[in-house]
Scaffold this motif. Structure first.
Motif, PDB file in Angstrom:
ATOM      1  N   ASP A 119      77.948  28.417  63.420  1.00  0.00           N
ATOM      2  CA  ASP A 119      77.730  28.653  61.966  1.00  0.00           C
ATOM      3  C   ASP A 119      76.392  28.000  61.592  1.00  0.00           C
ATOM      4  O   ASP A 119      76.364  26.419  61.953  1.00  0.00           O
ATOM      5  CB  ASP A 119      78.883  28.294  61.028  1.00  0.00           C
ATOM      6  CG  ASP A 119      78.586  28.862  59.747  1.00  0.00           C
ATOM      7  OD1 ASP A 119      77.583  28.695  59.107  1.00  0.00           O
ATOM      8  OD2 ASP A 119      79.484  29.568  59.326  1.00  0.00           O
ATOM      9  N   LYS A 151      79.944  31.142  57.330  1.00  0.00           N
ATOM     10  CA  LYS A 151      81.366  30.978  56.559  1.00  0.00           C
ATOM     11  C   LYS A 151      81.000  29.913  55.552  1.00  0.00           C
ATOM     12  O   LYS A 151      82.117  29.423  54.736  1.00  0.00           O
ATOM     13  CB  LYS A 151      82.412  30.801  57.374  1.00  0.00           C
ATOM     14  CG  LYS A 151      83.240  31.762  58.060  1.00  0.00           C
ATOM     15  CD  LYS A 151      84.245  31.259  58.710  1.00  0.00           C
ATOM     16  CE  LYS A 151      84.725  32.383  59.558  1.00  0.00           C
ATOM     17  NZ  LYS A 151      84.396  32.520  60.912  1.00  0.00           N
ATOM     18  N   THR A 176      81.314  35.628  55.849  1.00  0.00           N
ATOM     19  CA  THR A 176      82.574  35.988  56.357  1.00  0.00           C
ATOM     20  C   THR A 176      83.516  35.458  55.554  1.00  0.00           C
ATOM     21  O   THR A 176      83.763  34.459  55.268  1.00  0.00           O
ATOM     22  CB  THR A 176      82.939  35.322  57.894  1.00  0.00           C
ATOM     23  OG1 THR A 176      81.595  35.615  58.713  1.00  0.00           O
ATOM     24  CG2 THR A 176      84.075  35.881  58.383  1.00  0.00           C
ATOM     25  N   GLU A 189      90.881  28.953  59.583  1.00  0.00           N
ATOM     26  CA  GLU A 189      89.645  28.343  59.632  1.00  0.00           C
ATOM     27  C   GLU A 189      89.517  27.208  59.115  1.00  0.00           C
ATOM     28  O   GLU A 189      89.221  26.760  57.967  1.00  0.00           O
ATOM     29  CB  GLU A 189      88.831  29.447  58.868  1.00  0.00           C
ATOM     30  CG  GLU A 189      88.657  30.875  59.135  1.00  0.00           C
ATOM     31  CD  GLU A 189      88.429  31.842  58.158  1.00  0.00           C
ATOM     32  OE1 GLU A 189      88.493  31.426  57.133  1.00  0.00           O
ATOM     33  OE2 GLU A 189      88.590  33.084  58.649  1.00  0.00           O
ATOM     34  N   ARG A 198      83.232  30.447  49.240  1.00  0.00           N
ATOM     35  CA  ARG A 198      82.018  31.447  50.188  1.00  0.00           C
ATOM     36  C   ARG A 198      82.065  32.573  49.015  1.00  0.00           C
ATOM     37  O   ARG A 198      80.610  33.049  48.813  1.00  0.00           O
ATOM     38  CB  ARG A 198      82.660  32.084  51.173  1.00  0.00           C
ATOM     39  CG  ARG A 198      83.260  30.891  52.279  1.00  0.00           C
ATOM     40  CD  ARG A 198      83.745  31.642  53.301  1.00  0.00           C
ATOM     41  NE  ARG A 198      84.888  30.639  54.027  1.00  0.00           N
ATOM     42  CZ  ARG A 198      86.020  31.212  54.844  1.00  0.00           C
ATOM     43  NH1 ARG A 198      85.686  32.507  55.456  1.00  0.00           N
ATOM     44  NH2 ARG A 198      86.405  30.247  55.402  1.00  0.00           N
TER      45      ARG A 198
END
Ligand code: SF4
Length: 331
Positions: A119, A151, A176, A189, A198
């Motif tokens: 990421d 993310k 995501t 996650e 997000r």
């Protein structure tokens, strides 16, 4: 165990560079290391990728998603423990001029994706800012096709830079979100920002005119693949200003199985046997299920108006637009 202690065998290539790397900084859970890199831009390896080139500013990813398929990238450095991928993060040394020379060799028509095996906005980015430095080079470009996958709400930090890049290049940011269920997201996650953060990032970027797509991927059978789960992601993303939604069914290589199966055992024990049976044979599912999910995704997109495909759009100041050239000369 760290690389210098890991093996008595002769290391070559990336494994040798990793073993020689110097610690940059250490937190309780994560150690950051510095990595010399011969090439920053790599060829996309998947057959169906909608881009030709990839850029990954870091090796490893602190977010530690249980389904992460990128864990294999640490194996190139002879780092094979499952957790090393999320605990030993390598910040690639960035040389702007060398990067410019690499970029100059990439045909303008080719798509480039930033963040395919790590990421680019994981916590390391707050310290080392390599993604930011890469974007500063893209700021000088015109006519490129760039996508970014993340993310992290940290992408919002770069909103002005991205806005400027998006005026002269085709830019899409893919955020995501696999679920809006905070508890499930924490299980899947564990160290990534919450879905609500997000969504805030989607809103911030969209408000600045940046085209944001929501990536509801991977879709995991009986975990986040229900219509209601997809609808919740789509509704929240559409309200935040996203323009497109896509997602694919879980791809589970052996390196990812090492993290995913223990996670199932702990959080979804009743699913473990079925996952083992199906993914034990090959790393992907075929047949009816992927077709059904593709149709479900299409229906969800249409229902929430998330169907502005990330193709066929031209940025404001596209290359070769004489009107715009005139405008630029005058401004
Ligand atoms: S954010 Fe992406 S690269 Fe990082 S652990 Fe999760 S799936 Fe892997």
């Amino acid at each position: 165990m760290f690389p210098e202690m890991a093996s008595q065998t002769k290391l070559v290539g990336i494994a040798k560079l990793a073993a020689e790397s110097q610690p940059l900084d250490a937190k309780r859970r994560v150690e950051y290391r510095d990595l010399e890199t011969r090439r920053f831009i790599g060829r996309a390896s998947g057959r169906k990728m909608p881009f030709e080139w990839t850029i990954n500013p870091y090796r490893g990813c602190e977010f530690g998603c249980k389904y992460c398929y990128a864990r294999y990238t640490h194996e190139f450095m002879e780092l094979r423990e499952t957790e090393q991928f999320e605990r030993e993060i390598y910040a690639k040394r960035f040389h702007p001029d060398a990067f410019r020379r690499e970029l100059a060799r990439i045909p303008l028509a080719d798509g480039i994706c930033l963040g395919t095996a790590t990421d680019p906005y994981q916590p390391a980015e707050r310290r080392f800012g390599i993604t930011r430095k890469i974007l500063e080079v893209f700021f000088e470009e015109r006519g490129r096709t760039l996508s970014i996958t993340t993310k992290s709400d940290l992408v919002g930090r770069d909103v002005s830079l991205l806005e400027a890049i998006g005026k002269r290049n085709v830019l899409h940011v893919f955020v995501t979100i696999t679920t809006t269920n905070e508890r499930l997201a924490r299980q899947l996650e564990p160290y990534a920002p919450r879905p609500a953060l997000r969504l805030q990032a989607i809103e911030k970027l969209s408000s600045a005119g940046i085209r944001v797509c929501v990536l509801c991927s991977p879709l995991m059978p009986l975990i986040n693949d229900s219509r209601s789960s997809l609808n919740a992601v789509a509704e929240a993303a559409a309200n935040a200003g996203a323009v497109y939604m896509m997602g694919g069914v879980l791809f589970l290589k052996p390196c990812a199985q090492k993290a995913f199966f223990p996670f199932l055992e702990e959080s979804f024990p009743s699913l473990l046997r079925r996952y083992r049976e199906r993914y034990g044979v090959r790393p992907f599912l075929d047949g009816h299920y992927p077709e059904m999910m593709s149709e479900r995704m299409k229906q969800t997109r249409e229902r929430f108006g998330l169907n502005r495909k990330p193709i066929g759009y031209q940025p404001e100041q596209w290359m070769g637009d004489p009107q715009m050239e005139l405008f630029n000369l005058q401004s």
